[in-house]
Design an enzyme around this catalytic site. Structure first.
Site, PDB file in Angstrom:
ATOM      1  N   ARG A 117       0.828  -1.211   0.000  1.00  0.00           N
ATOM      2  CA  ARG A 117       0.000   0.000   0.000  1.00  0.00           C
ATOM      3  C   ARG A 117       0.862   1.260   0.000  1.00  0.00           C
ATOM      4  NH1 ARG A 117      -3.845  -3.122   4.294  1.00  0.00           N
ATOM      5  NH2 ARG A 117      -5.211  -4.054   2.716  1.00  0.00           N
ATOM      6  N   PHE A 126      -6.347  -1.918  -6.315  1.00  0.00           N
ATOM      7  CA  PHE A 126      -5.131  -2.628  -5.901  1.00  0.00           C
ATOM      8  C   PHE A 126      -4.918  -2.582  -4.379  1.00  0.00           C
ATOM      9  CE2 PHE A 126      -2.266  -2.260  -9.940  1.00  0.00           C
ATOM     10  CZ  PHE A 126      -2.651  -3.537 -10.327  1.00  0.00           C
ATOM     11  N   GLU A 127      -4.250  -3.617  -3.861  1.00  0.00           N
ATOM     12  CA  GLU A 127      -3.766  -3.654  -2.470  1.00  0.00           C
ATOM     13  C   GLU A 127      -4.880  -3.435  -1.447  1.00  0.00           C
ATOM     14  OE1 GLU A 127      -0.887  -4.676  -2.383  1.00  0.00           O
ATOM     15  OE2 GLU A 127       0.183  -3.967  -4.140  1.00  0.00           O
ATOM     16  N   GLY A 128      -6.049  -3.979  -1.731  1.00  0.00           N
ATOM     17  CA  GLY A 128      -7.204  -3.750  -0.867  1.00  0.00           C
ATOM     18  C   GLY A 128      -7.924  -2.507  -1.349  1.00  0.00           C
TER      19      GLY A 128
END
Length: 594
Positions: free
Chosen positions: A266, A404-406
Site C-alpha cells: 500500500r 489494488f492492495e485492498g
C-alpha cells in the site's frame, strides 16, 4: 490535549499527539547518495524504457524481462533485499525514490513494483535462510521474476475466503496444491509465485511455487482498461507437488504474511501515484502554455491556473505524507539487528507498526492521482481523450490504484478499525484522550487571534484532532461493539484521519523548510499549506456534522453541534489569490513545484 512524542513515534499516534517538525523526514532532506539513486532511476527510465514505450504497451514479454534484468544490473530490483543476499539493503526513503522515479515508465513500473514489492518481500521477511539463499540473489538481479498470488475468482478483499487448497503427502515431502488465482501481475513471465492456500482446507498458508513445477499453468491475458503493458493472467494449479521446504514460514501463518506484505504494498502504491501525479502536472502545464485559444495561451486563463494549482497542492500534501511515512519506517527498522535469524519477521513487525499510515497513504495517494489525472485530461480538452497524448494513458492507468492492495473502501474500514484495536490493547491512550477531552471542550474560549506564519493553520490542525476525538468518542459510545457494522460512520472517521495526517504532514514539512530556508524561499510551500489546511478543515467539519447527526438527537445533538461550531471557527482566507500565485509558479516552470 496533544502530547509531544519523545521516543519512537507510534503508529496512529498522530491523532492524539503532536510531533516536532525536526522529527519529520521530507524529500527536502535527501542525502547526496539518495539523490544519485533517484537520478540513476530517472536516467534508466529516460534512456532505456521510454524509447521502447510503444512496444512495452503492446505487452512484449521478452522486452519487459530484458529491461527488468537491466534494472537489476543497476541495483534497482534489490533495494529492499539485504546485502547478504546480493541486494542493496537500502533504507525506505531510498527505496521510495526508486519507485517514484519509475512511475513515468507506466506499465513497466507496475511490473517492477509487483516483482520487488509483494513478489520478493515475502521471502525477504518470512523466508528461511535456505529459501533466502536460493531465491533472493536471482530476484535481486532479475534473473528470476516474482509474482504475488492472493486474489481468487471468488475472493478479493475477503482473502481468507480463498478456496485454493494444499495437502501434505503421506511421506511429508510435498504439499499438493489445487486452485486458481486471479488477476496475477507478471503471470505471463514470472518464474516464482508466492501462493496462498489452505492446508487441509482450513489453515491459511503461503508457498513458494516455481513455474517449472508440473501442474502449474496460466490462463489467457486479461483485456484491461489500463496498465496494458503489464501481464495480468490467472494462475492455475492442478495437483502441483510443492516441496515441503517451500512452505513460507509456518502452516497457518499465511494471513500474517499477507497482511504484512500488503502494508508495504500500500505504501509503495502511494509512492507510484506520487510519481505519476508529478508527471501529469508537468504534461498539463506544458500543454496549457502551448495551447492557444481566443488569441492567448490557455495557461493565462484563471480557471486553468486554478486547476494546475489544486493539482500541485494535493501532490505536495501527498509527497509530504509519503516521505514522512518512509522516515517513520526507517526509524522503526533502525533498532533491528539485521544479522539475527528473525530479522525479517522483526522488520515486517516494525513496518506493521505503521499499518494505519500505509492505508492512509494508499487511499490519499490513489485518489490524489485520480484527481490530478482527471484534471489533466480536462486541461487537454479533446486531445486529452486521444491516445497520442500520454495524459490519456495516465488517466486509464490510474483507475486501478483504488482497487489494488485492498480497495479504498476496505482500507477506509481498516484505518479507524485498527486504531480502535490498538487502543483496546493498550498500545495507544486513545480512550483516555477522548475522555479527557470532554471537560476540555466545556472550557473552550473562542476568539483567538493569530499573527505568525502558519499559526492559525497549526491551531486548525489541533482543532481537527479534537473534532476527531469528539466525533469518534460519540460514535464508540453510541454503537459500542456494533461500531464495525456502521460502515458509513467508520468511513467518515477514516476520512477525518486521512485529512489530519495529510494536513500535519504538509504543515510540518513547510515549517521545516521555513527553518531551513526562510519564509521568502518557502513562499510556495507556505501558500500551498495554507490552502490545503483550510480546505481540508472545511471537509472535516462537514464529515463531523454527519457523524454527530447519526449518533445523537435532540438536546444532545444540539450541544455537540454547538461545541463543533466553537472548534471550527476560523478567519477567512483569500485562497483565490494564493492559488493564482501557486499556478504562476507551475505555469512558469512547466512542472510540479514545491
Amino acid at each position: 490535549m496533544a502530547d509531544k512524542v519523545i521516543d519512537q513515534v507510534l503508529g496512529g499516534s498522530f491523532v492524539i499527539a503532536d510531533l516536532d517538525y525536526e522529527r519529520v523526514v521530507t524529500p527536502d532532506d535527501l542525502t547526496e547518495e539518495q539523490r544519485m539513486i533517484a537520478e540513476t532511476t530517472s536516467d534508466f527510465v529516460d534512456g532505456e524504457v521510454l524509447p521502447v514505450d510503444d512496444e512495452l504497451e503492446k505487452l512484449d514479454y521478452d522486452l519487459t524481462v530484458k529491461l527488468m534484468r537491466k534494472a537489476g544490473e543497476l541495483g534497482l530490483l534489490g533495494a529492499d533485499v539485504p546485502e547478504a543476499y546480493d541486494g542493496l539493503g537500502l533504507d525506505k526513503v531510498s527505496s521510495a525514490l526508486i519507485s517514484e522515479n519509475l512511475a513515468k515508465a507506466s506499465s513497466f513500473a507496475l511490473s517492477v513494483g509487483a516483482h520487488v514489492g509483494i513478489g520478493t518481500l515475502p521471502i525477504v521477511y518470512f523466508g528461511s535462510e535456505a529459501q533466502k539463499k536460493k531465491y533472493l540473489p536471482d530476484l535481486a538481479s532479475g534473473a528470476k521474476i516474482a509474482a504475488y498470488c492472493l486474489t481468487e475468482p471468488s475472493s478479493g478483499s475477503d482473502a481468507l475466503g480463498a478456496k485454493t487448497t494444499a495437502r501434505l503427502t503421506e511421506d511429508g515431502e510435498h504439499y499438493v496444491l489445487n486452485g486458481t488465482k486471479q488477476f496475477i501481475t507478471n503471470a505471463g513471465f514470472a518464474d516464482v509465485f508466492i501462493v496462498y492456500a489452505k492446508v487441509d482446507g482450513k489453515d491459511f498458508s503461503t508457498f513458494i511455487v516455481e513455474r517449472t513445477m508440473p501442474g502449474v499453468s496460466v490462463g489467457p491475458e486479461e483485456k484491461k482498461m489500463g496498465i496494458k503493458g503489464s501481464s495480468t493472467r490467472p494462475l492455475i494449479l492442478e495437483d502441483v507437488k510443492v516441496p515441503a521446504e517451500n512452505l513460507l514460514w509456518q502452516v497457518g501463518k499465511g494471513h500474517l504474511i499477507a497482511f504484512n506484505i500488503l502494508n508495504i504494498g500500500r505504501f509503495k502504491l502511494a509512492v507510484g501515484c506520487l510519481g505519476a501525479a508529478k508527471e501529469a502536472i508537468g504534461l498539463s502545464a506544458k500543454y496549457a502554455n502551448e495551447r492557444a485559444q481566443f488569441g492567448r495561451p490557455i495557461s493565462s486563463f484563471p480557471l486553468v491556473g486554478k486547476k494546475l494549482a489544486e493539482m500541485n497542492i494535493r501532490t505536495y500534501a501527498l509527497e509530504s505524507m509519503v516521505y514522512r511515512t518512509a522516515g517513520l519506517m526507517d526509524d522503526g527498522l533502525g533498532g533491528i539487528d539485521h544479522a539475527s535469524p528473525d530479522a525479517g519477521v522483526q522488520s515486517a513487525k516494525a513496518i506493521a507498526e505503521y499499518a494505519i499510515e500505509c492505508s492512509i497513504n494508499k487511499v490519499f495517494g490513489s485518489e490524489t492521482l485520480d484527481f490530478v489525472a482527471d484534471e489533466g485530461v480536462q486541461l487537454h480538452g479533446g486531445y486529452g481523450f486521444i491516445q497520442e497524448y500520454k495524459i490519456e494513458r495516465i488517466y486509464r492507468d490510474s483507475r486501478i490504484n483504488r482497487i489494488f492492495e485492498g480497495t479504498n473502501e476496505i482500507n477506509r474500514l481498516l484505518i479507524p478499525g485498527t486504531l480502535v484495536k490498538r487502543a483496546m490493547k493498550g498500545e495507544l491512550p486513545l480512550l483516555q484522550k477522548a475522555q479527557a477531552l470532554q471537560s476540555e471542550l466545556l472550557q473552550l474560549v473562542p476568539g483567538q487571534t493569530f499573527e505568525g506564519t502558519l499559526e492559525e493553520e497549526t491551531h486548525l490542525l489541533s482543532m481537527a484532532k479534537k473534532i476527531f476525538l469528539m466525533a469518534g468518542g460519540s460514535a464508540v459510545q453510541t454503537y459500542q461493539t456494533k461500531l464495525e457494522e456502521e460502515q458509513e460512520t467508520l468511513s467518515h472517521l477514516a476520512d477525518i484521519m486521512i485529512q489530519i495526517y495529510a494536513m500535519e504532514s504538509a504543515l510540518l514539512r513547510t515549517k521545516k523548510l521555513i527553518a531551513k530556508k526562510g519564509e521568502e524561499k518557502a513562499a510556495a510551500p507556505i501558500a500551498m499549506t495554507r490552502v490545503f489546511v483550510r480546505e481540508s478543515f472545511a471537509g472535516i467539519e462537514a464529515l463531523a456534522k454527519e457523524i454527530l447527526a447519526a449518533v445523537a438527537t435532540g438536546d444532545t445533538l444540539r450541544t455537540q453541534l454547538s461545541v463543533l461550531k466553537k472548534l471550527t471557527r476560523q478567519s477567512p482566507l483569500h485562497t483565490i489569490q494564493l492559488k493564482r500565485e501557486i499556478a504562476s509558479s507551475v505555469i512558469q516552470s512547466e512542472q510540479y513545484v514545491c
